[in-house]
Write an enzyme that holds these catalytic residues in place. Structure first.
Site, PDB file in Angstrom:
ATOM      1  N   SER A  45     -20.921 -36.058 -25.513  1.00  0.00           N
ATOM      2  CA  SER A  45     -19.942 -35.057 -25.929  1.00  0.00           C
ATOM      3  C   SER A  45     -18.942 -34.848 -24.809  1.00  0.00           C
ATOM      4  O   SER A  45     -19.262 -35.034 -23.633  1.00  0.00           O
ATOM      5  CB  SER A  45     -20.641 -33.718 -26.226  1.00  0.00           C
ATOM      6  OG  SER A  45     -19.699 -32.674 -26.391  1.00  0.00           O
TER       7      SER A  45
ATOM      8  N   TYR B 119     -26.462 -27.300 -23.802  1.00  0.00           N
ATOM      9  CA  TYR B 119     -25.885 -28.450 -24.500  1.00  0.00           C
ATOM     10  C   TYR B 119     -25.138 -29.360 -23.523  1.00  0.00           C
ATOM     11  O   TYR B 119     -25.312 -30.585 -23.535  1.00  0.00           O
ATOM     12  CB  TYR B 119     -24.946 -27.949 -25.593  1.00  0.00           C
ATOM     13  CG  TYR B 119     -24.355 -29.025 -26.464  1.00  0.00           C
ATOM     14  CD1 TYR B 119     -25.104 -29.594 -27.484  1.00  0.00           C
ATOM     15  CD2 TYR B 119     -23.046 -29.457 -26.288  1.00  0.00           C
ATOM     16  CE1 TYR B 119     -24.564 -30.578 -28.304  1.00  0.00           C
ATOM     17  CE2 TYR B 119     -22.495 -30.430 -27.105  1.00  0.00           C
ATOM     18  CZ  TYR B 119     -23.256 -30.991 -28.109  1.00  0.00           C
ATOM     19  OH  TYR B 119     -22.724 -31.965 -28.922  1.00  0.00           O
TER      20      TYR B 119
ATOM     21  N   ASP C  75     -33.769 -40.266 -39.280  1.00  0.00           N
ATOM     22  CA  ASP C  75     -33.329 -38.875 -39.253  1.00  0.00           C
ATOM     23  C   ASP C  75     -34.542 -37.984 -39.514  1.00  0.00           C
ATOM     24  O   ASP C  75     -35.479 -38.388 -40.211  1.00  0.00           O
ATOM     25  CB  ASP C  75     -32.269 -38.631 -40.337  1.00  0.00           C
ATOM     26  CG  ASP C  75     -31.432 -37.389 -40.076  1.00  0.00           C
ATOM     27  OD1 ASP C  75     -30.240 -37.542 -39.770  1.00  0.00           O
ATOM     28  OD2 ASP C  75     -31.972 -36.277 -40.174  1.00  0.00           O
TER      29      ASP C  75
ATOM     30  N   LYS D 188     -25.967 -33.299 -22.520  1.00  0.00           N
ATOM     31  CA  LYS D 188     -24.982 -34.356 -22.740  1.00  0.00           C
ATOM     32  C   LYS D 188     -24.546 -34.993 -21.421  1.00  0.00           C
ATOM     33  O   LYS D 188     -24.288 -36.198 -21.357  1.00  0.00           O
ATOM     34  CB  LYS D 188     -23.779 -33.799 -23.496  1.00  0.00           C
ATOM     35  CG  LYS D 188     -24.110 -33.341 -24.917  1.00  0.00           C
ATOM     36  CD  LYS D 188     -24.647 -34.487 -25.768  1.00  0.00           C
ATOM     37  CE  LYS D 188     -24.802 -34.078 -27.224  1.00  0.00           C
ATOM     38  NZ  LYS D 188     -25.258 -35.204 -28.092  1.00  0.00           N
TER      39      LYS D 188
END
Length: 252
Positions: free
Chosen positions: A144, A157, A37, A161
């Protein structure tokens, strides 16, 4: 025997949200987990808690991804699962608010595509050879529902995706003969820090919840359980699947 006993798993974006839930589930099933991360402190805290190892990783930087794969190899000698979960929402400059194509700055496109799409690709690029040397493995990409359905204002976005979904299909066909399965989950609204700004107002909350026929958002653990299933031998003949985890949104 636990499903991931003796196996090595990398989870990107593992310090919070769906990534954290997945790390906990993999560890509970016996895996050695690499928590990756860009929040290095958060990754280290979780790794200490679940008995894994941590590394600060910016998945948009190939050198960081290479270091992540090398950590798995040098520490554990193999890699069995990669959960490409790291991602960002909408533009940082707009405080994660939805922005149409005419409103989204070019640098926000660069940022969203670099982390969500390139980061996924670099993870696959460097994980697959190590998996092949170990006899195979499983990759799960966290895309997504916005990569499937058109949502006004989610231009950058959704493009990123959607790219992850197409990449999943190509890799699934390319690498199955070498024993590497590649699948993709497409969550709908999930209760995470990423969606919290969208739900700060009652209007925003109603809008987000209204996207799902289930009438609620998912928990991180509900999504993570699906990723863990796809990574497990229980899904040994599942390959190239694009699986909505959305409470029925895609069924409309």
């Amino acid at each position: 025997m636990k499903r991931f006993e003796g196996k090595v798993v990398i989870v990107t974006g593992g310090a919070s949200g769906q990534g954290e839930a997945a790390c906990r589930l993999f560890a509970a099933e016996g895996a050695s987990v690499v928590v990756a991360d860009w929040n290095g402190e958060g990754a280290a805290r979780l790794a200490d808690e679940i008995g894994g190892v941590a590394l600060r990783v910016d998945v948009s930087q190939e050198v960081d991804v290479i270091a992540m794969i090398r950590l798995a190899e040098t520490r554990f000698g193999r890699l069995d699962v990669l959960f490409n979960n790291a991602g960002v929402g909408h533009s940082e400059s707009a405080r994660f608010k939805m922005a149409s194509i005419v409103e989204t700055p070019g640098e926000d496109w660069d940022n969203i595509l670099a982390i969500n799409l390139k980061g996924c690709a670099m993870g696959c690029k460097h994980a697959i050879p190590l998996m092949v040397r170990g006899g195979g493995g499983a990759i799960v990409n966290n895309a997504s529902i916005m990569g499937i359905a058109g949502v006004p204002g989610a231009d950058a976005y959704s493009a990123a995706k959607g790219g992850m979904i197409s990449l999943t299909r190509v890799l699934a066909v390319e690498w199955i003969e070498k024993g590497v399965r590649v699948n993709c989950i497409c969550p709908g609204p999930v209760a995470t820090g990423m969606t919290a700004p969208m739900m700060e107002t009652e209007e925003g909350r109603r809008e987000v919840i209204g996207l799902s026929p289930a009438g609620r958002v998912a928990t991180s653990e509900e999504v993570a359980k699906v990723a863990v299933f796809l990574a497990s031998d229980d899904a040994s003949f599942v390959n190239g699947v694009i699986l909505p985890v959305d409470g029925g949104w895609a069924a409309r």
